[in-house]
Design a protein around this motif. Structure first.
Motif, PDB file in Angstrom:
ATOM      1  N   ARG A 196     -15.215   6.129  -1.985  1.00  0.00           N
ATOM      2  CA  ARG A 196     -14.381   5.116  -1.351  1.00  0.00           C
ATOM      3  C   ARG A 196     -13.013   5.717  -1.056  1.00  0.00           C
ATOM      4  N   GLN A 242     -11.432  -1.008 -12.177  1.00  0.00           N
ATOM      5  CA  GLN A 242     -11.847   0.242 -11.542  1.00  0.00           C
ATOM      6  C   GLN A 242     -10.682   1.240 -11.538  1.00  0.00           C
ATOM      7  N   PRO A 243     -10.832   2.368 -12.250  1.00  0.00           N
ATOM      8  CA  PRO A 243      -9.749   3.363 -12.206  1.00  0.00           C
ATOM      9  C   PRO A 243      -9.651   3.953 -10.787  1.00  0.00           C
ATOM     10  N   LEU A 244      -8.447   4.273 -10.393  1.00  0.00           N
ATOM     11  CA  LEU A 244      -8.216   4.865  -9.070  1.00  0.00           C
ATOM     12  C   LEU A 244      -7.707   6.291  -9.224  1.00  0.00           C
ATOM     13  N   GLU A 245      -7.993   7.105  -8.226  1.00  0.00           N
ATOM     14  CA  GLU A 245      -7.413   8.446  -8.205  1.00  0.00           C
ATOM     15  C   GLU A 245      -5.886   8.304  -8.184  1.00  0.00           C
ATOM     16  N   LEU A 271      -5.660  -4.210  -2.163  1.00  0.00           N
ATOM     17  CA  LEU A 271      -7.015  -3.681  -1.938  1.00  0.00           C
ATOM     18  C   LEU A 271      -8.082  -4.543  -2.611  1.00  0.00           C
ATOM     19  N   VAL A 272      -9.271  -4.537  -2.031  1.00  0.00           N
ATOM     20  CA  VAL A 272     -10.428  -5.171  -2.656  1.00  0.00           C
ATOM     21  C   VAL A 272     -11.051  -4.135  -3.590  1.00  0.00           C
ATOM     22  N   LEU A 273     -10.958  -4.392  -4.888  1.00  0.00           N
ATOM     23  CA  LEU A 273     -11.416  -3.420  -5.881  1.00  0.00           C
ATOM     24  C   LEU A 273     -12.207  -4.118  -6.967  1.00  0.00           C
ATOM     25  N   PRO A 274     -13.172  -3.441  -7.536  1.00  0.00           N
ATOM     26  CA  PRO A 274     -13.812  -4.006  -8.721  1.00  0.00           C
ATOM     27  C   PRO A 274     -12.786  -4.064  -9.851  1.00  0.00           C
ATOM     28  N   PRO A 275     -12.903  -5.067 -10.712  1.00  0.00           N
ATOM     29  CA  PRO A 275     -11.957  -5.157 -11.824  1.00  0.00           C
ATOM     30  C   PRO A 275     -12.028  -3.897 -12.679  1.00  0.00           C
ATOM     31  N   LEU A 294      -7.678   8.964   2.051  1.00  0.00           N
ATOM     32  CA  LEU A 294      -7.354   9.438   0.707  1.00  0.00           C
ATOM     33  C   LEU A 294      -8.373   8.883  -0.286  1.00  0.00           C
ATOM     34  N   PRO A 295      -8.906   9.734  -1.171  1.00  0.00           N
ATOM     35  CA  PRO A 295      -9.945   9.258  -2.090  1.00  0.00           C
ATOM     36  C   PRO A 295      -9.396   8.252  -3.096  1.00  0.00           C
ATOM     37  N   ALA A 296     -10.184   7.184  -3.290  1.00  0.00           N
ATOM     38  CA  ALA A 296      -9.802   6.173  -4.282  1.00  0.00           C
ATOM     39  C   ALA A 296     -10.663   6.320  -5.539  1.00  0.00           C
ATOM     40  N   LEU A 312      -3.994   8.599  -4.933  1.00  0.00           N
ATOM     41  CA  LEU A 312      -4.081   7.599  -3.868  1.00  0.00           C
ATOM     42  C   LEU A 312      -2.724   6.928  -3.645  1.00  0.00           C
ATOM     43  N   GLY A 361      -0.232   9.501  -2.387  1.00  0.00           N
ATOM     44  CA  GLY A 361      -0.475   9.910  -1.001  1.00  0.00           C
ATOM     45  C   GLY A 361      -0.062   8.838  -0.012  1.00  0.00           C
ATOM     46  N   TRP A 409     -17.615  -4.324  -3.761  1.00  0.00           N
ATOM     47  CA  TRP A 409     -16.404  -3.732  -4.336  1.00  0.00           C
ATOM     48  C   TRP A 409     -15.772  -4.682  -5.348  1.00  0.00           C
ATOM     49  N   LEU A 410     -15.876  -5.971  -5.056  1.00  0.00           N
ATOM     50  CA  LEU A 410     -15.239  -6.950  -5.934  1.00  0.00           C
ATOM     51  C   LEU A 410     -16.049  -7.216  -7.187  1.00  0.00           C
ATOM     52  N   MET A 446       0.817  -1.221   0.000  1.00  0.00           N
ATOM     53  CA  MET A 446       0.000   0.000   0.000  1.00  0.00           C
ATOM     54  C   MET A 446       0.850   1.269   0.000  1.00  0.00           C
ATOM     55  N   VAL A 476     -10.534  -4.069   2.624  1.00  0.00           N
ATOM     56  CA  VAL A 476     -11.824  -3.623   2.084  1.00  0.00           C
ATOM     57  C   VAL A 476     -12.030  -2.139   2.378  1.00  0.00           C
ATOM     58  N   HIS A 477     -11.859  -1.780   3.619  1.00  0.00           N
ATOM     59  CA  HIS A 477     -11.973  -0.367   3.949  1.00  0.00           C
ATOM     60  C   HIS A 477     -11.171  -0.036   5.186  1.00  0.00           C
TER      61      HIS A 477
END
Lengths: 153, 698
Positions: free
Chosen positions: B243, A85-88, A79-83, B248-250, A91, A94, B326-327, A67, A145-146
């Protein structure tokens, strides 16, 4: 006149009352026990099924490194992410500026596939924040997850 | 699988709590109107009444009232409508729509009695907006002391405007699905999610997603449009769950609604019913809010914790389903597509209950309240009526064109660009629009002159007024004129003129014997203008007299009299003389008089004027003449003359003679003849019978 054997009217009233009250008391007691058992089943961590793979200190360390790597590709592995999924972009940047310590000793399962663990971040200015991390056990191992700030931090 | 495990746990926990800890019996209420709505007896005429209508299973909107009062108190009075005991019913039910209609009617009547204009404004949360739509369609029950058979009272004009807060105008994706059960239980479990219809209740089934009613289950009436005169302001919550990791925003997850009502529905008034949309005053305000997922969970945890001692477990409890969300790309796709998904629904439930612009929060959210206040002010302000509004008018149920809007189908009489087809084959067309202050409030109103055709030939006219306060009504100029002019059928408008004091309707009048093609009378119908709108003042037959007041008498016509010699007749005609010549056995003097040229005949055997043929449009001094039916002659001359009809070489003729049976019809004083075509008289002949030959060789 000879009295026939048997209980007095007062004794008969007593035994009738006992006949009615005893089962009721048993029912109340049973309901109470059942209620206590059901409630404690929900609230007590012992009732939570344990995951096959607990969070090890090594995996906790690995998660922290992924991380804070500054690399989005590595970050995604933690991280648990949707496939797709673009990220900022900010992130990964930071997080790279933080020191992250995950305390595997605080690992606490909440189901067969979920758990929480405590962590601490220290930003470049030296400010510390305590977090509760929600974890999910996936094919890649434990992932985050969070992250919820702890109220007492 | 994770979802199923978590769902089972959630359901089991909810059942446990429900059965062991909060076993509250369900109250069954009779389907009668709740007596706990705000009383109306304190209404002031100067205040504008606002009725707050809650949604399904909702308590009266006390908190909303408090928020609105903070923003706009003076001049407004907020009333709470209560239908808690029946709010699992579909909004169309008698217990909901019927009670609401009756309540609004009562508020309006009370406002009028207090000196107000009777307009009531409605702010509705969730299903309350649908309830208002059904209530207006239904109308209010007649007063208890009304005669039997009295129909319901139209309340449309009494509604000053509707503001909806996340009303599911086009339903909700979870309505009428198995997810309703799930959502219901999640709501119970997460705690305080509040008003969600019971699964399998009519309210739940009938909230199925639909477009203009298409897609609603059997037995669920589609919400009708309100009459176009009622402005509708829609406030829609638009939640975004952000999220974050370590603050920090994702990425943002756009919920696309308030957690339970998608934006397309809460802002979907237009398109939610069948019928046209032109002329409707509809506005939308989106109130957005964003919350970080951890905060959302924490807020839920605090709420649940305070309720059932589960502090801390919610974060873990929700973890599984949210992780799945999320997944699961499919869940996100479902979100984007507005479809229901179990994991998605759990997130939506959190949004619904705990976000400021969520379904619950919007009823007190500051931005939503600001928008509501602004909408109320705009609805209450009388805006000048525009030409476009008049040409896209919602006609009143009864109007002068003769066919009424079908009961409950307001769009049956909605003009579109000044035109409307009558289902029976005719049409209504806007001939003219006049914009002026008709009710003395110094704000422009409109009056539309409608041409109506039944489709069977012939046209008539109607006048429909729309005031700046959105009241629409028919101006029955024809019926009112006939009160004063019973022998005239005043049926067609020729033009309108308005000044500050009065409205003048120039109309065609038809006498009983006249055909629809060719009306003979012109009528001026006058309305006084002032507070309350046009008031009938008078109707006057202003048919121009073509004779200029020159009438035929038994002695002569104009300057020429019977018994004058040829020379005297020429002298009398003076500058009006047209010709003077001999013709066969007669001398003829033609002169201008009345509406045309008269002909004085001097037979040579008599040497004096014996007959004068008058021009078209001429009447006798008693009033008989061109255009009158035969019985007019009898009515006017029957007492002193003999009257009748005889055949001549030129056709029939009617006469009035001082001699019995007309005598021998010798020309001269005491005899007046008229051409008669079997329907009406022509212009009189003084001293003779039209068609008789008085001159030979002419």
């Amino acid at each position: 006149m000879a009295r026939r054997g048997g209980s007095t009217p007062a004794a008969r009233r007593l035994s009738l009352r006992a006949l009615v009250l005893a089962p009721a008391a048993v029912l109340v007691l049973a309901a109470g026990v059942l209620t206590w058992w059901l409630l404690t089943r929900v609230d007590t961590p012992d009732s939570v099924a344990q995951p096959d793979t607990p969070l090890t200190a090594a995996r906790a360390q690995q998660l922290a490194e992924l991380m804070t790597s500054g690399d989005e590709g590595l970050l995604r592995r933690a991280l648990v992410l949707p496939p797709e999924q673009p990220l900022e972009p900010s992130l990964a940047r930071g997080l790279a500026g933080m020191q992250l310590d995950i305390d595997s000793e605080t690992y606490e399962p909440t189901s067969e596939e979920t758990a929480t663990v405590e962590a601490t971040t220290t930003d470049p200015a030296g400010s510390r924040t305590d977090w509760t991390l929600g974890l999910l056990l996936t094919d890649a191992g434990w992932q985050v997850v969070h992250t919820v700030p702890r109220e007492d931090s | 699988m994770i979802v199923r495990v978590r769902t089972a746990a959630v359901l089991a926990a909810a059942l446990l709590v429900a059965s062991v800890m909060v076993a509250v019996p369900t109250a069954s209420a009779a389907p009668s109107c709740s007596p706990t709505s705000s009383p109306t007896d304190g209404l002031a005429g100067d205040d504008r009444p606002v009725v707050l209508v809650p949604g399904w299973r909702g308590s009266p909107l006390q908190d909303t009232r408090t928020e609105l009062e903070k923003r706009m108190n003076t001049g407004w009075q907020y009333l709470l409508f209560d239908y808690r005991s029946d709010s699992d019913e579909w909004a169309a039910s008698e217990a909901v729509a019927g009670c609401l209609a009756n309540y609004l009617y009562a508020v309006s009547e009370r406002h009028i009695k207090a000196g107000g204009d009777g307009r009531v404004f409605v702010v509705a949360h969730s299903m309350g907006g649908l309830a208002l739509r059904f209530a207006v369609q239904r109308g209010a029950d007649p007063p208890p002391n009304a005669p039997a058979g009295t129909s319901r009272q139209d309340i449309a004009w009494r509604i000053g405007g509707l503001t909806t807060l996340d009303t599911p105008h086009q339903g909700a994706p979870w309505g009428d699905t198995a997810y309703a059960d799930f959502l219901d239980m999640v709501g119970e479990t997460v705690g305080g999610l509040g008003p969600i219809p019971e699964a399998n209740s009519r309210a739940s089934r009938c909230l199925a997603a639909h477009t203009a009613g298409d897609g609603l289950p059997e037995g669920c009436a589609a919400p009708p449009y309100l009459p176009a005169t009622i402005p509708v302001h829609q406030v829609e919550g638009a939640a975004t769950v952000r999220r974050t990791f370590f603050g920090l925003p994702a990425y943002d997850m756009i919920v696309g609604g308030d957690g339970i009502v998608p934006s397309s529905s809460s802002a979907g008034y237009l398109g939610s019913a069948s019928g046209g949309t032109k002329g409707r005053q509809v506005s939308i305000e989106t109130v957005a809010c964003a919350m970080e997922a951890p905060s959302l969970l924490a807020r839920a945890g605090v709420k649940v914790g305070s309720r059932a001692g589960w502090a801390g477990t919610v974060i873990g409890g929700e973890l599984g389903t949210l992780a799945q969300l999320w997944l699961d790309g499919d869940a996100l796709d479902a979100l984007q597509a507005g479809r229901a998904d179990a994991a998605l629904l759990e997130l939506l439930a959190l949004t619904y209950g705990f976000m400021p612009c969520g379904h619950q929060g919007i009823a007190t959210m500051p931005e939503a309240m600001d928008s509501t206040v602004e909408a109320l002010r705009a609805q209450a302000a009388a805006q000048p009526v525009t030409d476009v509004q008049m040409r896209n008018l919602q006609l009143p149920r009864e109007h002068g064109c003769g066919f009424a809007a079908p009961e409950g189908q307001f769009d049956g009489a909605l003009l579109s660009d000044g035109y409307l087809e009558d289902p029976s084959g005719g049409f209504i067309q806007v001939e003219d629009v006049v914009l002026a202050d008709l009710d003395g409030d110094r704000v422009g109103d409109g009056i539309a002159h409608l041409v109506c055709s039944s489709g069977a030939g012939g046209t008539s006219s109607a006048l429909v007024v729309r005031t700046a306060t959105r009241r629409v009504f028919d101006l029955p100029y024809g019926a009112e004129a006939q009160e004063q002019l019973p022998n005239l059928d005043v049926y067609r408008v020729r033009g309108l003129t308005v000044d500050e004091r009065r409205l003048v309707v120039d109309a065609d009048g038809r006498r009983p014997w006249e055909s629809t093609c060719c009306p003979g009378a012109q009528v001026e119908v006058v309305y006084d203008l002032g507070r309350g709108g046009p008031r009938f003042a008078s109707a006057t037959d202003v048919t121009p007299d073509p004779s200029g007041g020159v009438v035929a008498t038994e002695e002569g016509f104009g300057p020429v009299r019977l018994g004058m010699t040829f020379a005297e007749a020429v002298d009398a005609a003076g500058s009006d003389l047209v010709t003077a010549a001999e013709s066969g056995s007669c001398a003829i003097v033609q002169y201008t008089a009345g509406a045309g040229t008269a002909t004085a005949i001097v037979p040579s055997d008599q040497g004096v004027v014996s007959v004068i043929e008058t021009p078209e449009g001429t009447r006798t001094d008693r009033g008989a003449g061109d255009g009158d039916p035969l019985d007019v002659l009898e009515a006017l001359y029957g007492q002193t003359h003999s009257t009748g009809v005889i055949d001549t070489q030129a056709g029939s003729a009617a006469y009035a003679s001082t001699e019995e049976g007309g005598g021998d019809f010798s020309p001269g004083p005491g005899l007046i003849g008229f051409p008669f075509d079997g329907v009406a008289l022509g212009p009189p002949s003084v001293g003779g019978i039209p068609g008789f030959e008085y001159c030979s060789g002419a």
